[in-house]
Design a protein around this motif. Structure first.
Motif, PDB file in Angstrom:
ATOM      1  N   SER A 147       0.825  -1.232   0.000  1.00 43.24           N
ATOM      2  CA  SER A 147       0.000   0.000   0.000  1.00 43.24           C
ATOM      3  C   SER A 147       0.854   1.275   0.000  1.00 43.24           C
ATOM      4  O   SER A 147       0.531   2.238   0.684  1.00 43.24           O
ATOM      5  N   SER A 148       1.955   1.278  -0.763  1.00 35.87           N
ATOM      6  CA  SER A 148       2.853   2.430  -0.694  1.00 35.87           C
ATOM      7  C   SER A 148       2.761   3.363  -1.905  1.00 35.87           C
ATOM      8  O   SER A 148       3.512   4.337  -1.981  1.00 35.87           O
ATOM      9  N   PHE A 149       1.862   3.079  -2.848  1.00 34.71           N
ATOM     10  CA  PHE A 149       1.722   3.946  -4.038  1.00 34.71           C
ATOM     11  C   PHE A 149       0.261   4.300  -4.291  1.00 34.71           C
ATOM     12  O   PHE A 149      -0.635   3.491  -4.031  1.00 34.71           O
ATOM     13  N   GLU A 150       0.078   5.503  -4.854  1.00 34.66           N
ATOM     14  CA  GLU A 150      -1.275   5.935  -5.249  1.00 34.66           C
ATOM     15  C   GLU A 150      -1.572   5.518  -6.688  1.00 34.66           C
ATOM     16  O   GLU A 150      -2.722   5.504  -7.107  1.00 34.66           O
ATOM     17  N   ALA A 151      -0.514   5.262  -7.467  1.00 35.82           N
ATOM     18  CA  ALA A 151      -0.733   4.877  -8.868  1.00 35.82           C
ATOM     19  C   ALA A 151       0.424   4.016  -9.349  1.00 35.82           C
ATOM     20  O   ALA A 151       1.564   4.181  -8.900  1.00 35.82           O
ATOM     21  N   CYS A 152       0.087   3.100 -10.261  1.00 33.78           N
ATOM     22  CA  CYS A 152       1.119   2.294 -10.926  1.00 33.78           C
ATOM     23  C   CYS A 152       0.842   2.314 -12.419  1.00 33.78           C
ATOM     24  O   CYS A 152      -0.280   2.027 -12.853  1.00 33.78           O
ATOM     25  N   THR A 153       1.875   2.677 -13.184  1.00 35.77           N
ATOM     26  CA  THR A 153       1.773   2.646 -14.646  1.00 35.77           C
ATOM     27  C   THR A 153       2.686   1.541 -15.160  1.00 35.77           C
ATOM     28  O   THR A 153       3.721   1.247 -14.555  1.00 35.77           O
ATOM     29  N   ILE A 154       2.298   0.950 -16.274  1.00 37.69           N
ATOM     30  CA  ILE A 154       3.198   0.002 -16.941  1.00 37.69           C
ATOM     31  C   ILE A 154       2.902   0.092 -18.441  1.00 37.69           C
ATOM     32  O   ILE A 154       1.757  -0.087 -18.860  1.00 37.69           O
ATOM     33  N   ALA A 155       3.929   0.427 -19.218  1.00 43.31           N
ATOM     34  CA  ALA A 155       3.739   0.612 -20.661  1.00 43.31           C
ATOM     35  C   ALA A 155       4.592  -0.390 -21.422  1.00 43.31           C
ATOM     36  O   ALA A 155       5.818  -0.412 -21.270  1.00 43.31           O
ATOM     37  N   PHE A 156       3.946  -1.207 -22.205  1.00 39.90           N
ATOM     38  CA  PHE A 156       4.607  -2.182 -23.082  1.00 39.90           C
ATOM     39  C   PHE A 156       5.577  -3.074 -22.304  1.00 39.90           C
ATOM     40  O   PHE A 156       6.602  -3.495 -22.829  1.00 39.90           O
ATOM     41  N   GLY A 157       5.238  -3.320 -21.051  1.00 43.65           N
ATOM     42  CA  GLY A 157       6.126  -4.104 -20.202  1.00 43.65           C
ATOM     43  C   GLY A 157       5.561  -5.453 -19.826  1.00 43.65           C
ATOM     44  O   GLY A 157       6.278  -6.464 -19.858  1.00 43.65           O
ATOM     45  N   ILE A 158       4.281  -5.506 -19.496  1.00 44.35           N
ATOM     46  CA  ILE A 158       3.762  -6.703 -18.832  1.00 44.35           C
ATOM     47  C   ILE A 158       3.812  -7.942 -19.725  1.00 44.35           C
ATOM     48  O   ILE A 158       3.948  -9.062 -19.253  1.00 44.35           O
ATOM     49  N   ARG A 159       3.770  -7.722 -21.022  1.00 44.67           N
ATOM     50  CA  ARG A 159       3.858  -8.813 -22.003  1.00 44.67           C
ATOM     51  C   ARG A 159       5.172  -9.595 -21.860  1.00 44.67           C
ATOM     52  O   ARG A 159       5.265 -10.752 -22.221  1.00 44.67           O
ATOM     53  N   ASN A 160       6.189  -8.924 -21.330  1.00 45.74           N
ATOM     54  CA  ASN A 160       7.516  -9.538 -21.233  1.00 45.74           C
ATOM     55  C   ASN A 160       7.732 -10.330 -19.947  1.00 45.74           C
ATOM     56  O   ASN A 160       8.755 -10.991 -19.795  1.00 45.74           O
ATOM     57  N   PHE A 161       6.791 -10.228 -19.016  1.00 40.91           N
ATOM     58  CA  PHE A 161       6.954 -10.916 -17.741  1.00 40.91           C
ATOM     59  C   PHE A 161       6.754 -12.416 -17.923  1.00 40.91           C
ATOM     60  O   PHE A 161       5.992 -12.855 -18.784  1.00 40.91           O
ATOM     61  N   THR A 162       7.413 -13.184 -17.054  1.00 42.64           N
ATOM     62  CA  THR A 162       7.236 -14.642 -17.103  1.00 42.64           C
ATOM     63  C   THR A 162       5.863 -15.021 -16.572  1.00 42.64           C
ATOM     64  O   THR A 162       5.167 -15.856 -17.156  1.00 42.64           O
ATOM     65  N   HIS A 163       5.471 -14.408 -15.442  1.00 43.84           N
ATOM     66  CA  HIS A 163       4.188 -14.731 -14.820  1.00 43.84           C
ATOM     67  C   HIS A 163       3.391 -13.441 -14.681  1.00 43.84           C
ATOM     68  O   HIS A 163       3.607 -12.680 -13.716  1.00 43.84           O
ATOM     69  N   ILE A 164       2.492 -13.211 -15.612  1.00 38.36           N
ATOM     70  CA  ILE A 164       1.716 -11.960 -15.601  1.00 38.36           C
ATOM     71  C   ILE A 164       0.869 -11.878 -14.329  1.00 38.36           C
ATOM     72  O   ILE A 164       0.721 -10.809 -13.732  1.00 38.36           O
ATOM     73  N   ASP A 165       0.327 -13.028 -13.896  1.00 35.29           N
ATOM     74  CA  ASP A 165      -0.522 -13.022 -12.697  1.00 35.29           C
ATOM     75  C   ASP A 165       0.276 -12.591 -11.462  1.00 35.29           C
ATOM     76  O   ASP A 165      -0.227 -11.843 -10.617  1.00 35.29           O
ATOM     77  N   ARG A 166       1.537 -12.997 -11.370  1.00 35.76           N
ATOM     78  CA  ARG A 166       2.355 -12.586 -10.207  1.00 35.76           C
ATOM     79  C   ARG A 166       2.621 -11.084 -10.251  1.00 35.76           C
ATOM     80  O   ARG A 166       2.620 -10.410  -9.215  1.00 35.76           O
TER      81      ARG A 166
END
Ligand SMILES: C[S@@+](CC[C@H](N)C(=O)[O-])C[C@H]1O[C@@H](n2cnc3c(N)ncnc32)[C@H](O)[C@@H]1O
Length: 266
Positions: A147-166
Motif C-alpha cells: 500500500s505504498s503507491f497511489e498509482a502504478c503505470t506500466i507501458a509495453f512491459g507486462i507482455r515480457n513478464f514470465t508470470h503476468i498473474d504474479r
C-alpha cells in the motif's frame, strides 16, 4: 540506482525443474529461462530503444503514452510507480507534468540495468537529477512496501513478464486501496481491415528496421511474436479483475494495435 534482484535462483531452478513452459516470442521455453532471454534482448536494444520506438510506430507511441499519463489526472498522485519503466519514457512525462512540484514522487522499476542506465542518462540530460528514483528489481517480486503507491503505470512491459498473474498481484499489493492502475500494451486483436497491412509491417518491416538500426532483427521478431501470444484485451481485463482490481476500463487504440487498461485497487 538501487539494485534489488530479488528472484532467488534456486527457487527459479526448482520451478524450472517442474518443467512449466511459458511463451517467449513464438516459442515456449522453460519458465526459469524466460527472464534471462528477455533480459538479453533488452540489454542489446537499450542504447537505441527510444529511437526504435519512434521508427517502428511513426511516433504514435508518444500519443498513446500521453493518453496514459493524462489518465493520472490532476493533481498528480503523490507516489507513482512506473513498472517495467525501462528508459523512463513514462516517468519523465509524469515529471514534466509535475514540473517543480515536489509533491509527486516517481519510482522507475525495471529488471534490466542497461535500460535503466539509458533512462538515467536521459533524465540527467533533461535536467532531472534527483527524480525519478531508479530501482532495478523484478516486478514479480517487488522490494516495496504494501500500500505504498497511489498509482502504478506500466507501458509495453507486462507482455515480457514470465508470470503476468504474479506481476498483477504485486501491483495490487503495493497500491493502496483506491490506487490507480494503468496499463498500456499491444494487443493481438487487430481490426480486420488493418490486419493485412499490420501483418506485413510487423513480420517484414519491423525486423528489417531492427536489423538495420540495432543489428538484431531477432529482438524485434520477439516483439512481434510476443504480441501475438499476449491475451486479448477482454481476457487481460479479466486477469486484472482476478488480481483485485475494479472499475476496469479498456480503451482500444489505433484499430486494436494497442490497448489502455485502467482500473482501481479494491
Ligand atoms: C518494451 S520495454 C518498455 C519500457 C517502457 N515502459 C516504455 O514504454 O518505453 C519493456 C521493459 O520491461 C522490462 N521487464 C521485463 N520483465 C520485467 C520484470 N520481470 N520486471 C521488471 N521489468 C521487466 C524490460 O527490462 C524492459 O525494459
Amino acid at each position: 540506482m538501487v539494485r534489488a534482484m530479488s528472484r532467488d535462483p534456486s527457487v527459479a531452478a526448482a520451478e524450472g525443474a517442474r518443467g512449466r513452459r511459458v511463451p517467449f516470442g513464438g516459442q515456449d521455453v522453460d519458465e526459469a529461462e524466460k527472464a534471462g532471454l528477455v533480459g538479453a534482448i533488452f540489454a542489446t536494444v537499450a542504447p537505441r530503444y527510444d529511437l526504435m520506438n519512434d521508427l517502428m510506430s511513426g511516433g504514435i507511441h508518444r500519443l498513446w503514452k500521453r493518453q496514459m499519463v493524462d489518465r493520472l489526472g490532476a493533481p498528480l498522485p503523490a507516489r507513482v510507480l512506473d513498472l517495467a519503466g525501462g528508459t523512463g519514457d513514462i516517468a519523465l512525462r509524469v515529471l514534466d507534468r509535475a514540473q517543480a512540484s515536489e509533491d509527486c514522487t516517481v519510482i522507475v522499476c525495471d529488471i534490466n540495468p542497461a535500460m535503466l542506465e539509458v533512462g538515467r542518462d536521459r533524465a540527467w540530460d533533461r535536467g532531472w537529477i534527483r527524480r525519478p528514483a531508479w530501482l532495478c528489481a523484478d516486478g514479480e517480486s517487488l522490494p516495496l512496501a504494501d500500500s505504498s503507491f497511489e498509482a502504478c503505470t506500466i507501458a509495453f512491459g507486462i507482455r515480457n513478464f514470465t508470470h503476468i498473474d504474479r506481476a498483477l498481484a504485486e501491483i495490487a499489493r503495493v497500491l493502496r486501496p483506491g490506487g490507480r492502475f494503468l496499463c498500456l500494451e499491444f494487443t493481438p486483436e487487430i481490426s480486420a481491415p488493418l490486419r493485412p497491412a499490420y501483418d506485413l509491417f510487423s513480420h517484414h518491416v519491423i525486423p528489417a528496421i531492427g536489423e538495420a538500426v540495432v543489428g538484431d532483427g531477432d529482438a524485434y521478431r520477439y516483439l512481434v511474436e510476443s504480441i501475438r501470444r499476449f491475451p486479448d484485451p477482454d481476457r487481460f481485463a479479466a486477469m486484472i479483475g482476478a488480481a483485485g482490481f475494479a472499475g476496469i476500463r479498456v480503451r482500444r487504440l489505433a484499430g486494436g494495435i494497442a490497448a489502455l487498461h485502467t482500473a482501481w485497487r479494491t
